[in-house]
Design a protein around this motif. Sequence first.
Motif, PDB file in Angstrom:
ATOM      1  N   SER A 126     -39.585  -6.052  17.189  1.00  0.00           N
ATOM      2  CA  SER A 126     -40.663  -5.330  17.200  1.00  0.00           C
ATOM      3  C   SER A 126     -40.329  -3.900  17.753  1.00  0.00           C
ATOM      4  O   SER A 126     -39.375  -3.657  18.536  1.00  0.00           O
ATOM      5  N   GLY A 127     -40.912  -2.740  16.800  1.00  0.00           N
ATOM      6  CA  GLY A 127     -40.472  -1.567  17.531  1.00  0.00           C
ATOM      7  C   GLY A 127     -39.096  -0.910  16.628  1.00  0.00           C
ATOM      8  O   GLY A 127     -38.850   0.189  16.857  1.00  0.00           O
ATOM      9  N   ALA A 128     -38.582  -1.815  15.766  1.00  0.00           N
ATOM     10  CA  ALA A 128     -37.399  -1.221  15.168  1.00  0.00           C
ATOM     11  C   ALA A 128     -37.773  -0.157  13.990  1.00  0.00           C
ATOM     12  O   ALA A 128     -36.716   0.471  13.585  1.00  0.00           O
TER      13      ALA A 128
ATOM     14  N   THR B 272     -41.866  -8.909   7.614  1.00  0.00           N
ATOM     15  CA  THR B 272     -42.179 -10.162   8.170  1.00  0.00           C
ATOM     16  C   THR B 272     -41.420 -10.330   9.336  1.00  0.00           C
ATOM     17  O   THR B 272     -40.016 -10.050   9.570  1.00  0.00           O
ATOM     18  N   HIS B 273     -41.920 -11.429  10.259  1.00  0.00           N
ATOM     19  CA  HIS B 273     -41.220 -11.812  11.660  1.00  0.00           C
ATOM     20  C   HIS B 273     -40.712 -13.349  11.219  1.00  0.00           C
ATOM     21  O   HIS B 273     -40.252 -13.771  12.236  1.00  0.00           O
ATOM     22  N   ASP B 274     -41.253 -13.968  10.026  1.00  0.00           N
ATOM     23  CA  ASP B 274     -41.000 -14.889   9.531  1.00  0.00           C
ATOM     24  C   ASP B 274     -39.727 -15.403   9.280  1.00  0.00           C
ATOM     25  O   ASP B 274     -39.613 -15.080   8.073  1.00  0.00           O
TER      26      ASP B 274
ATOM     27  N   GLU C 208     -37.135  10.632  17.102  1.00  0.00           N
ATOM     28  CA  GLU C 208     -36.723  10.267  15.887  1.00  0.00           C
ATOM     29  C   GLU C 208     -36.844   8.730  15.677  1.00  0.00           C
ATOM     30  O   GLU C 208     -36.140   7.827  16.412  1.00  0.00           O
ATOM     31  N   ILE C 209     -37.434   8.149  14.690  1.00  0.00           N
ATOM     32  CA  ILE C 209     -38.065   6.754  14.600  1.00  0.00           C
ATOM     33  C   ILE C 209     -36.996   6.200  13.459  1.00  0.00           C
ATOM     34  O   ILE C 209     -36.210   5.004  13.711  1.00  0.00           O
ATOM     35  N   LEU C 210     -36.773   6.646  12.314  1.00  0.00           N
ATOM     36  CA  LEU C 210     -35.636   6.434  11.361  1.00  0.00           C
ATOM     37  C   LEU C 210     -34.587   7.330  11.212  1.00  0.00           C
ATOM     38  O   LEU C 210     -34.773   8.448  11.015  1.00  0.00           O
TER      39      LEU C 210
HETATM   40  N1  LIG Z   1     -46.873   8.415  15.377  1.00  0.00           N
HETATM   41  C1  LIG Z   1     -45.830   7.741  16.386  1.00  0.00           C
HETATM   42  N2  LIG Z   1     -45.836   8.549  17.256  1.00  0.00           N
HETATM   43  C2  LIG Z   1     -44.860   8.027  18.446  1.00  0.00           C
HETATM   44  N3  LIG Z   1     -44.302   7.064  18.190  1.00  0.00           N
HETATM   45  C3  LIG Z   1     -44.283   6.169  16.967  1.00  0.00           C
HETATM   46  C4  LIG Z   1     -45.040   6.727  16.035  1.00  0.00           C
HETATM   47  N4  LIG Z   1     -45.092   5.704  15.106  1.00  0.00           N
HETATM   48  C5  LIG Z   1     -44.181   4.859  15.463  1.00  0.00           C
HETATM   49  N5  LIG Z   1     -43.615   5.102  16.578  1.00  0.00           N
HETATM   50  C6  LIG Z   1     -42.848   4.443  17.436  1.00  0.00           C
HETATM   51  O1  LIG Z   1     -41.647   4.277  16.723  1.00  0.00           O
HETATM   52  C7  LIG Z   1     -41.013   2.897  16.890  1.00  0.00           C
HETATM   53  C8  LIG Z   1     -41.270   2.141  15.655  1.00  0.00           C
HETATM   54  O2  LIG Z   1     -42.529   1.722  15.409  1.00  0.00           O
HETATM   55  P1  LIG Z   1     -43.009   0.744  13.965  1.00  0.00           P
HETATM   56  O3  LIG Z   1     -44.476   0.589  14.016  1.00  0.00           O
HETATM   57  O4  LIG Z   1     -42.275   1.306  12.753  1.00  0.00           O
HETATM   58  O5  LIG Z   1     -42.223  -0.636  14.462  1.00  0.00           O
HETATM   59  P2  LIG Z   1     -42.155  -1.875  13.884  1.00  0.00           P
HETATM   60  O6  LIG Z   1     -40.929  -2.588  13.653  1.00  0.00           O
HETATM   61  O7  LIG Z   1     -43.394  -2.102  12.642  1.00  0.00           O
HETATM   62  O8  LIG Z   1     -42.633  -3.124  14.853  1.00  0.00           O
HETATM   63  P3  LIG Z   1     -43.621  -4.307  15.070  1.00  0.00           P
HETATM   64  O9  LIG Z   1     -42.658  -5.545  14.535  1.00  0.00           O
HETATM   65  O10 LIG Z   1     -43.995  -4.540  16.349  1.00  0.00           O
HETATM   66  O11 LIG Z   1     -44.887  -4.015  13.939  1.00  0.00           O
HETATM   67  C9  LIG Z   1     -41.937   2.197  17.926  1.00  0.00           C
HETATM   68  O12 LIG Z   1     -41.070   2.307  18.980  1.00  0.00           O
HETATM   69  C10 LIG Z   1     -43.206   3.018  17.853  1.00  0.00           C
HETATM   70  O13 LIG Z   1     -44.012   3.064  19.163  1.00  0.00           O
END
Ligand SMILES: Nc1ncnc2c1ncn2[C@@H]1O[C@H](COP(=O)(O)OP(=O)(O)OP(=O)(O)O)[C@@H](O)[C@H]1O
Length: 246
Positions: free
Chosen positions: A49-51, A205-207, A28-30
């Motif tokens: 990063s990764g949020a 953005t990271h800025d 679960e990512i979100l």
């Molecule tokens: N298709 C996928 N399969 C497995 N894990 C995923 C997938 N897509 C995203 N993730 C994981 O979900 C999390 C969020 O990813 P996301 O790309 O949305 O992060 P982000 O906030 O955009 O990071 P960044 O600032 O580095 O771009 C990360 O831990 C990523 O590894």
Amino acid sequence: MNDMNEQVIDVNHIVKRVATNGSQKPLEILHGISLQANAGEFLSIVGPSGAGKSTLLSVMSGLSKPTSGEVHLLGTDPYQLRASKAAEFRRNQVGFIFQNYNLIPALPAFDNIVLPLRLAHKKVDPQKVETLLKKLNFAANPNNFVSSLSGGEQQKVAIARVLVANSRIIFADEPTGALDSVSRQIIFGLLRHLTKQGICIVMVTHDIEMAAATDKAITLRDGRLEKVLNQPTAKALFQVLNEEGR
Ligand SMILES: Nc1ncnc2c1ncn2[C@@H]1O[C@H](COP(=O)(O)OP(=O)(O)OP(=O)(O)O)[C@@H](O)[C@H]1O
Ligand SMILES: [Mg+2]
């Protein structure tokens, strides 16, 4: 003219899970994100990063269906549209600037820029493209293949493509990441100008300085919406982003 109070983005209780190779259990990512935005509003999404920022942007913009929850753009649920209608909706109403530019390397810069217009059978005005590229300080030849351009130049092509398309909502994933500070300022100014015409912009953005210049900053952490800051300041953003251990 666009009504500035019109709600153009309405996202409710978004959950996104993805299948992973390693385990049977989806990841679960979100974890249930809700947010709204009006015409003319400039939103920024910030967080480590990764949020889940890019994931949220693809779900919000109609590119990646949420596991549960609802997305409405301009009153339409893009995931309820049939494939052809969905493509048409995206072409006409929504613009994207992707983290990886999403350009077609084997086409010249110019053709990449006007591709959405051609697909939508809209008129292409080469003069307008030229003026825009000049504004963006684009130094390369627009007839050069994208594959031959530098990262920053490719980013400008992706930005020009969105700027000529007249979308009502623009989703931008770190649109200025690969750019020098002068180009960053120019692009921010162009995006800000669009919001004055009623276009809604959602920018990852990271800025922090740039996020502080938007109307509303949303901070994400571990797939959760942490804070919504109206008229954010760099100081307030820095504080939220620096808090750890929860
Ligand atoms: N298709 C996928 N399969 C497995 N894990 C995923 C997938 N897509 C995203 N993730 C994981 O979900 C999390 C969020 O990813 P996301 O790309 O949305 O992060 P982000 O906030 O955009 O990071 P960044 O600032 O580095 O771009 C990360 O831990 C990523 O590894
Ligand atoms: Mg990302």
